[in-house]
Design an enzyme around this catalytic site. Structure first.
Site, PDB file in Angstrom:
ATOM      1  N   PHE A   9       0.816  -1.210   0.000  1.00 36.06           N
ATOM      2  CA  PHE A   9       0.000   0.000   0.000  1.00 36.06           C
ATOM      3  C   PHE A   9       0.848   1.258   0.000  1.00 36.06           C
ATOM      4  CE2 PHE A   9      -2.258  -3.336   2.195  1.00 36.06           C
ATOM      5  CZ  PHE A   9      -3.536  -3.266   1.653  1.00 36.06           C
ATOM      6  N   ASP A  10       0.412   2.228  -0.776  1.00 35.66           N
ATOM      7  CA  ASP A  10       0.881   3.594  -0.586  1.00 35.66           C
ATOM      8  C   ASP A  10       0.310   4.083   0.755  1.00 35.66           C
ATOM      9  OD1 ASP A  10       1.734   6.336  -1.231  1.00 35.66           O
ATOM     10  OD2 ASP A  10      -0.425   6.693  -1.469  1.00 35.66           O
ATOM     11  N   ALA A  11       0.906   5.129   1.330  1.00 34.46           N
ATOM     12  CA  ALA A  11       0.444   5.605   2.646  1.00 34.46           C
ATOM     13  C   ALA A  11      -0.502   6.808   2.552  1.00 34.46           C
ATOM     14  CB  ALA A  11       1.655   5.957   3.511  1.00 34.46           C
TER      15      ALA A  11
END
Lengths: 218, 218
Positions: A9-11
């Site tokens: 995941f991107d944050a």
């Protein structure tokens, strides 16, 4: 998608709300300017990652976040006392998770979960802990390790090194269209999290799937 | 500054007006949306140059300009017939020069003048001819030659190859703060043309000089 070994995941914008939450802090400090300040701050923050990367001048994401805030305040003619500046920056250190995040991650039991973000290790550690997500991720990977920012391929390549997986094993999930394009270009399977019903960028590599919330993923 | 052998200009925003002029065309086609469409179009156009460069995916500036327009129209919920789209794009092929450009260039007689721009050779040729500036420049250099966009150093390096000069001989003039920073980082003497009284970007390389109009240069 079911068969992917690792979900990365991107944050910011993906797991953590840096839009409404940051705008709310901005609006409390500068009534009437919350949306404009939040948007310009985020836009300059991203621009600085791309510009520094192209110039070959790496500076970490916390520094760029400070610089982008300083620019946005100046451009809007706002004066921020040191304590206001600290409170605004804190909104980027401990942004709240989107409501469905914890539930969505629980449904992914059995998969290797990780974060790949432009944020520094310290920023990401603070955000993950603040959101009660410590221990959920096999790895929290910062672009800092590559000393260049997304969408440069060296950043996505850190996932392979850190998780010991192949490109084909990875499902990458991000709310940023340009990040989805960069990850797809690199060779990941990609899901674009289109939270706000936006059009996808034109002419860039197209993600494999689009969802509106993380709990629609599996 | 007086002693510099070569003066190299950015094109869009520096010599040619792609702000008010493009907004006017946008507003004629989409009344009330001119400023918003013009700004989003320009912003996405620049974003696409940076993103494609970082992903290692070169596509020429005309294509990116078309893509950015398509995105901006979609994002604003506007429908453009093919003839409207052509008229809008034409505003980027033949933007008017800023009023002081011709006079300012005349005052630089004896110096080697050139253009270094992200635009394609065809776009730049059309803009220079339309502005009545054909023959004024020793070279019109496109980022197309480097197959990457500013502020990547390979683009600025084209000036040395094409003009046969050293970095120290070049004064680079641009209205784009990020371009000024990139050129300074590369090693040129740089003048930032701050037409609109904006703050300079934070944390990037700082230009040697700032003017508000090109006729203040010498």
């Amino acid at each position: 998608m079911e068969a992917m070994r690792a979900v990365v995941f991107d944050a910011y914008g993906t797991l953590f709300d840096v839009q409404d939450a940051v705008a709310a802090v901005c609006d409390r400090r500068f009534p009437g300017y919350g949306k404009a300040l939040g948007e310009l701050w985020r836009r300059k923050q991203l621009e600085y990652t791309w510009l520094c990367s192209l110039m070959g001048q790496y500076r970490d994401f916390w520094r760029l976040t400070e610089d982008a805030l300083a620019y946005a305040l100046k451009a809007l003619g706002l004066n921020a006392a040191p304590d206001a500046r600290r409170e605004l920056l804190e909104a980027y250190r401990t942004p709240p998770p989107y409501p469905e995040v914890s539930r969505a991650l629980e449904a992914m039991v059995g998969k290797t979960l990780a974060i790949l973000s432009n944020g520094t290790a310290e920023m990401l550690r603070a955000a993950v802990a603040n959101a009660g997500l410590a221990g959920r991720f096999a790895a929290v990977i910062s672009a800092d390790e590559a000393r260049v920012y997304k969408p440069h391929p060296d950043v996505y390549a850190r996932v392979l090194t850190r998780l010991g997986v192949a490109k084909e094993d990875v499902l990458f999930v991000t709310a940023n269209a340009w990040d989805a394009a960069g990850a797809k270009q690199f060779g990941f399977r990609v899901c674009w999290l289109n939270r706000f019903g936006m059009p996808f960028d034109e002419g860039l590599a197209v993600p494999d799937r689009v969802v509106e919330r993380l709990d629609q993923l599996f």
